[in-house]
Write a protein that holds these residues in place. Structure first.
Motif, mmCIF file in Angstrom:
data_model
loop_
_atom_site.group_PDB
_atom_site.id
_atom_site.type_symbol
_atom_site.label_atom_id
_atom_site.label_comp_id
_atom_site.label_asym_id
_atom_site.label_seq_id
_atom_site.Cartn_x
_atom_site.Cartn_y
_atom_site.Cartn_z
ATOM 1 N N VAL A 95 0.841 -1.198 0.000
ATOM 2 C CA VAL A 95 0.000 0.000 0.000
ATOM 3 C C VAL A 95 0.878 1.250 0.000
ATOM 4 O O VAL A 95 0.623 2.202 -0.744
ATOM 5 C CB VAL A 95 -0.986 -0.011 1.187
ATOM 6 C CG1 VAL A 95 -1.659 1.352 1.368
ATOM 7 C CG2 VAL A 95 -2.040 -1.107 0.996
ATOM 8 N N ALA B 144 -6.521 3.670 -6.640
ATOM 9 C CA ALA B 144 -7.323 2.548 -6.147
ATOM 10 C C ALA B 144 -6.523 1.267 -6.298
ATOM 11 O O ALA B 144 -5.817 1.077 -7.290
ATOM 12 C CB ALA B 144 -8.632 2.444 -6.923
ATOM 13 N N HIS C 195 -8.046 -4.343 6.346
ATOM 14 C CA HIS C 195 -7.194 -3.216 5.958
ATOM 15 C C HIS C 195 -7.866 -2.296 4.937
ATOM 16 O O HIS C 195 -7.205 -1.690 4.095
ATOM 17 C CB HIS C 195 -5.845 -3.735 5.437
ATOM 18 C CG HIS C 195 -4.994 -4.229 6.550
ATOM 19 N ND1 HIS C 195 -5.050 -5.513 7.020
ATOM 20 C CD2 HIS C 195 -4.099 -3.588 7.337
ATOM 21 C CE1 HIS C 195 -4.217 -5.662 8.032
ATOM 22 N NE2 HIS C 195 -3.637 -4.500 8.251
ATOM 23 N N GLY C 196 -9.181 -2.202 5.032
ATOM 24 C CA GLY C 196 -9.900 -1.199 4.258
ATOM 25 C C GLY C 196 -10.378 -1.603 2.885
ATOM 26 O O GLY C 196 -10.942 -0.778 2.162
ATOM 27 N N PHE C 197 -10.169 -2.835 2.474
ATOM 28 C CA PHE C 197 -10.687 -3.302 1.192
ATOM 29 C C PHE C 197 -12.145 -3.711 1.379
ATOM 30 O O PHE C 197 -12.564 -4.098 2.472
ATOM 31 C CB PHE C 197 -9.888 -4.500 0.680
ATOM 32 C CG PHE C 197 -8.539 -4.151 0.132
ATOM 33 C CD1 PHE C 197 -8.312 -4.113 -1.230
ATOM 34 C CD2 PHE C 197 -7.480 -3.867 0.987
ATOM 35 C CE1 PHE C 197 -7.060 -3.794 -1.734
ATOM 36 C CE2 PHE C 197 -6.230 -3.553 0.498
ATOM 37 C CZ PHE C 197 -6.014 -3.511 -0.871
ATOM 38 N N ARG D 119 -9.749 -0.992 -2.630
ATOM 39 C CA ARG D 119 -9.523 0.016 -1.598
ATOM 40 C C ARG D 119 -9.079 1.294 -2.295
ATOM 41 O O ARG D 119 -8.163 1.289 -3.123
ATOM 42 C CB ARG D 119 -8.429 -0.445 -0.646
ATOM 43 C CG ARG D 119 -8.050 0.615 0.377
ATOM 44 C CD ARG D 119 -6.968 0.149 1.296
ATOM 45 N NE ARG D 119 -6.463 1.284 2.051
ATOM 46 C CZ ARG D 119 -5.550 1.205 2.980
ATOM 47 N NH1 ARG D 119 -5.025 0.027 3.305
ATOM 48 N NH2 ARG D 119 -5.130 2.279 3.622
#
Length: 169
Positions: A113, A123, A138-140, A167
């Protein structure tokens, strides 16, 4: 701008995070092979690992063996020439079984990331045949494959029934 080394905060005491080199190709293939046999990853030839070594971030044990890997491939904005940011695809994510549950996957994902951000990726996408728990933590989240890079979605094997996650960065 590229990151020469993953941030030090991502390094566990017993494993180093670094970028892969072409000479790691055999070991990347060997690391990935058991996961390909189970259907969790696609089988890839050693030559592909060698030619795409720059895509990979790896964790290296104190003895020099690889404990895990994750690749990031950056795709130009679609349509070509648009003012949108690039998209990234995370692929070939694996950690040796005896290191799973020790934070290696999290460290690899954080390094990927960070690398994507440094490369102005807007993205990140991935496809998983598993639950995708680490990505979800983790935000996905679930994504419409039509929002991902077209060349990548066209390469997805529908027989694998993979779920696309994304994400925004």
């Amino acid at each position: 701008m590229s990151i020469a080394t993953p941030p030090a905060a991502l390094l566990p005491a017993w494993s180093a995070v670094r970028f892969a080199r072409p000479e790691d190709a055999e070991e990347l293939a060997a690391l990935s092979r058991p996961f390909a046999r189970t259907g969790a990853l696609r089988e890839r030839p050693v030559a592909l690992y060698a030619s795409r070594a720059a895509d990979f971030v790896v964790t290296e044990a104190p003895d020099g063996t690889l404990d895990g890997c994750l690749a990031l491939q950056v795709h130009a904005p679609e349509p070509a020439g648009s003012t949108h940011l690039s998209s990234g695809v995370l692929y070939n994510f694996c950690v040796v079984p005896h290191r799973q549950g020790h934070g290696i996957g999290t460290r690899l994902l954080r390094a990927a990331v960070a690398r994507a951000r440094a490369r102005s990726v807007g993205a990140l996408f991935t496809a998983t045949v598993g639950g995708g728990g680490l990505f979800l933590r983790h935000g996905f989240g679930p994504a419409d494959p039509g929002t991902a890079p077209a060349v990548w979605t066209a390469s997805l094997d529908p027989r694998r029934n993979a779920r696309v996650l994304a994400r925004m960065l």
